[in-house]
Design a protein around this motif. Structure first.
Motif, mmCIF file in Angstrom:
data_model
loop_
_atom_site.group_PDB
_atom_site.id
_atom_site.type_symbol
_atom_site.label_atom_id
_atom_site.label_comp_id
_atom_site.label_asym_id
_atom_site.label_seq_id
_atom_site.Cartn_x
_atom_site.Cartn_y
_atom_site.Cartn_z
ATOM 1 N N TYR A 112 0.068 8.311 -6.480
ATOM 2 C CA TYR A 112 0.188 10.566 -6.629
ATOM 3 C C TYR A 112 1.345 10.656 -7.533
ATOM 4 C CZ TYR A 112 -2.032 10.856 -1.986
ATOM 5 O OH TYR A 112 -2.751 11.486 -1.511
ATOM 6 N N ASP A 126 -7.642 5.355 0.872
ATOM 7 C CA ASP A 126 -6.208 6.186 -0.320
ATOM 8 C C ASP A 126 -6.504 6.364 -1.463
ATOM 9 O OD1 ASP A 126 -5.385 4.025 -1.610
ATOM 10 O OD2 ASP A 126 -4.298 2.994 -0.149
ATOM 11 N N ARG A 127 -5.637 7.329 -1.921
ATOM 12 C CA ARG A 127 -5.535 8.217 -3.014
ATOM 13 C C ARG A 127 -6.281 8.916 -3.500
ATOM 14 N NH1 ARG A 127 -3.964 1.978 -6.424
ATOM 15 N NH2 ARG A 127 -2.511 1.536 -5.415
ATOM 16 N N SER A 183 3.045 1.590 5.587
ATOM 17 C CA SER A 183 1.474 2.781 4.796
ATOM 18 C C SER A 183 1.206 3.884 5.089
ATOM 19 C CB SER A 183 0.454 1.828 4.377
ATOM 20 O OG SER A 183 -0.059 1.518 5.919
ATOM 21 N N VAL A 184 1.020 3.860 6.569
ATOM 22 C CA VAL A 184 1.085 5.380 6.826
ATOM 23 C C VAL A 184 2.199 6.892 6.725
ATOM 24 C CG1 VAL A 184 0.264 6.647 8.359
ATOM 25 C CG2 VAL A 184 -0.722 4.766 8.375
ATOM 26 N N HIS A 213 4.707 6.380 3.290
ATOM 27 C CA HIS A 213 3.864 7.136 2.864
ATOM 28 C C HIS A 213 3.637 8.355 2.474
ATOM 29 C CE1 HIS A 213 0.135 7.732 0.821
ATOM 30 N NE2 HIS A 213 -0.196 7.044 0.117
ATOM 31 N N GLY A 263 -5.942 12.432 1.894
ATOM 32 C CA GLY A 263 -6.469 11.546 1.135
ATOM 33 C C GLY A 263 -6.479 12.545 -0.093
ATOM 34 N N GLY A 309 0.320 3.098 -2.977
ATOM 35 C CA GLY A 309 -0.270 4.672 -3.250
ATOM 36 C C GLY A 309 0.843 5.699 -3.344
ATOM 37 N N ARG A 324 -9.000 3.549 6.349
ATOM 38 C CA ARG A 324 -8.798 4.815 6.148
ATOM 39 C C ARG A 324 -8.935 5.554 4.612
ATOM 40 N NH1 ARG A 324 -4.808 7.729 9.111
ATOM 41 N NH2 ARG A 324 -3.023 8.974 7.224
ATOM 42 N N ARG A 361 0.428 -1.247 -0.634
ATOM 43 C CA ARG A 361 -0.217 0.107 -0.672
ATOM 44 C C ARG A 361 1.190 1.471 -0.342
ATOM 45 N NH1 ARG A 361 -4.933 -1.420 4.381
ATOM 46 N NH2 ARG A 361 -6.142 -3.090 2.624
ATOM 47 N N CYS A 362 1.511 1.085 0.482
ATOM 48 C CA CYS A 362 2.702 2.286 0.187
ATOM 49 C C CYS A 362 3.347 2.666 -0.714
ATOM 50 C CB CYS A 362 3.894 1.893 1.692
ATOM 51 S SG CYS A 362 5.001 3.358 1.699
ATOM 52 N N LEU A 395 -4.442 15.235 0.656
ATOM 53 C CA LEU A 395 -3.006 15.344 1.282
ATOM 54 C C LEU A 395 -2.112 16.845 0.595
ATOM 55 C CD1 LEU A 395 -0.673 14.110 2.878
ATOM 56 C CD2 LEU A 395 -0.662 12.034 1.330
#
Length: 514
Positions: A138, A465-466, A166-167, A170, A483, A134, A463, A130-131, A487
């Motif tokens: 971006y 993402d994207r 991933s948090v 990322h 998000g 994600g 949560r 996910r990191c 973000l």
């Protein structure tokens, strides 16, 4: 797990691979270093760093003092001025190069995470993936997000231990992509080594990253209040978050403070129990050590028998054990649903909360036992806790008002919609909430009264993402929402008079109804 990976999960081998990949991040004695002023150095005051998996020591946390942190902040701020002049194409290329290195070493990062925070290997792999995916999103979409915007400067990141890749990582990579320099504090309870490797890759690719370790209380003057900090990203508990919010109230500083709340799942006029059982079982991943876990179930009185008929067998089916057992034995046992909590202190804290509730009249519905066949012989299991559930927790208990952040559920019985809404809103704001209901109009009406940023109807929320935004209501969040494009907006300056999407003390700007 393929048997070819069994030996590779041993900690000594993982540490050797880590040191070979990032030798600059260790001193001659093998101690982890801090990344300060563009260089790895300063092992600080070594604090034993233990694995929740079996209590073994993984290394030493390189704890620095305030003066060193202040120097790190000043140096990073100087680098921020240089980085802001680097064109977007170059920033994209460097972030992409870092993502390539993370991808090449994703299995090592996942195994490091498992040893450091106790997450089962498949879930650790998801965190790393996910990191990478994600941030890649971006990179592919950053041009439109940056139109008419400029970087803020130096972004400080203080995050909890449960999602270092991933948090925290990322967010750091996206912040750098948007033209900012980044300083992050290693979570004290877990994530030091996986972050060290990821940050070593980032620095090697020319990204303006700094990484320090130390006591949050001692370093807050530098990482939170220093005038060089242009924006603070904080993920953690409500007590620390409140203190930080108070210290920032009169300062013109951007911030995103993600704090805890009691996420509730309501059950009202509902019948699809098989589907709900699947959701609730998946919700126990990582022992509910997630900000979007659901520890509170508010159930219509007439549905309690059917709810328990579904819920209790689901609890008994959960397997709790050594998250690397399949990695260290030739024979593959059944996979575990979750492993340890972050440390034995957390287990003791939950036992104290449960004992208080039970002494005051709560009914223990279930207390899961640890099965010896899911652990190594003579293994330290002090950080493990089986799933537990309580009915009728009194209002004067910590378990009633506080997020347990572990595998402990509370069940509340209600008779009216008004009671349902009141009991679901017990924490004055939450990140997520859900409602199981067969009647669409009733579900929408109830959902409109729930004080949660995201509300699911017959499904859980996460949560995300994207494109998907994330934030909180009430005491669960302060500052900019994140998000997707939000973000990037949170860490950049837009046109004059811009009103940011978020939850601030002086006004509240919330998303449209879900």
């Amino acid at each position: 797990m393929p048997k070819s990976l069994i030996a590779s999960a041993e900690w000594s081998l993982l540490l050797s691979r880590l040191r070979a990949l990032a030798p600059e991040a260790f001193d001659s004695q093998g101690r982890v270093l801090n990344l300060v002023a563009r260089e790895w150095g300063n092992p600080g005051h070594g604090k034993p760093y233990l694995s929740p998996v079996d209590g073994s020591q993984l290394g030493l946390l390189p704890m620095i003092d305030l003066s060193t942190a202040t120097h790190a902040v000043a140096s990073a701020a100087a680098e921020a001025e240089e980085w802001a002049r680097v064109d977007l194409d170059t920033r994209k290329a460097r972030v992409s190069a870092c993502l390539d290195l993370l991808h090449e070493n994703h299995e090592l990062l996942a195994l490091l995470l498992t040893w450091e925070i106790g997450k089962p290997v498949p879930q650790s792999r998801v965190s790393v993936e996910r990191c990478i995916s994600g941030v890649k999103w971006y990179v592919e979409n950053i041009e439109s997000m940056m139109e008419g915007r400029e970087p803020l400067g130096l972004i400080s990141n203080i995050a909890s231990w449960n999602y270092p890749m991933s948090v925290l990582m990322h967010a750091a990579l996206v912040q750098a992509l948007a033209g900012n320099a980044v300083i992050a504090k290693s979570p004290t309870d877990g994530g030091l080594l996986s972050l060290t490797l990821a940050m070593a890759f980032a620095r090697r690719c020319g990204l303006p990253m700094s990484l320090v370790s130390g006591s949050g209380g001692k370093l807050s003057e530098a990482l939170v209040r220093d005038p060089h900090i242009a924006c603070l990203s904080f993920v953690g508990g409500k007590v620390n978050g409140r203190d930080i919010a108070a210290s920032l109230y009169d300062r013109k500083k951007r911030y995103m403070l993600e704090m805890e709340g009691v996420n509730a799942y309501g059950i009202w006029r509902f019948s699809d129990w098989n589907q709900l059982a699947k959701q609730l079982k998946k919700g126990f991943e990582y022992g509910k050590q997630r900000c979007t876990a659901y520890p509170r179930f508010v159930v219509e009185r007439g549905l309690v028998p059917r709810f328990l008929e579904m819920y209790l067998p689901m609890l008994t089916s959960l397997k709790v054990g050594h998250p690397l057992l399949g990695e260290t034995r030739a024979a593959e046992p059944p996979s575990v649903d979750f492993g340890p909590l972050i440390n034995s202190g957390k287990v003791e804290e939950l036992h104290a909360m449960m004992s208080e509730a039970e002494a005051k009249g709560a009914i223990p519905l279930y207390k899961g036992r640890l099965e010896p066949n899911l652990f190594l012989p003579n293994q330290d299991v002090s950080a493990y806790l089986g799933p537990c559930a309580f009915l009728h927790v009194p209002r004067n208990c910590r378990l009633y008002h506080n997020e347990p952040f572990g595998p402990v559920d509370s069940i509340v019985v209600v008779d009216t919609e008004e009671e349902l809404v009141t009991e679901m809103n017990v924490s004055n704001g939450a990140l997520v909430a859900s409602l199981a209901c067969d009647e669409p109009e009733t579900a929408r009406r109830i959902a409109s009264e729930l004080r949660a940023f995201k509300v699911g109807i017959n499904t859980t929320r996460s949560r995300g993402d994207r494109e998907e935004s994330f934030g909180g209501i009430g005491q669960s969040w302060q500052g900019c929402f994140v998000g997707g494009a939000y973000l990037v907006q949170a860490v950049t300056e837009g046109p004059p008079g811009e009103r940011l999407f978020g939850n601030f003390p002086d006004y509240t700007l919330l998303p449209e109804k879900r």
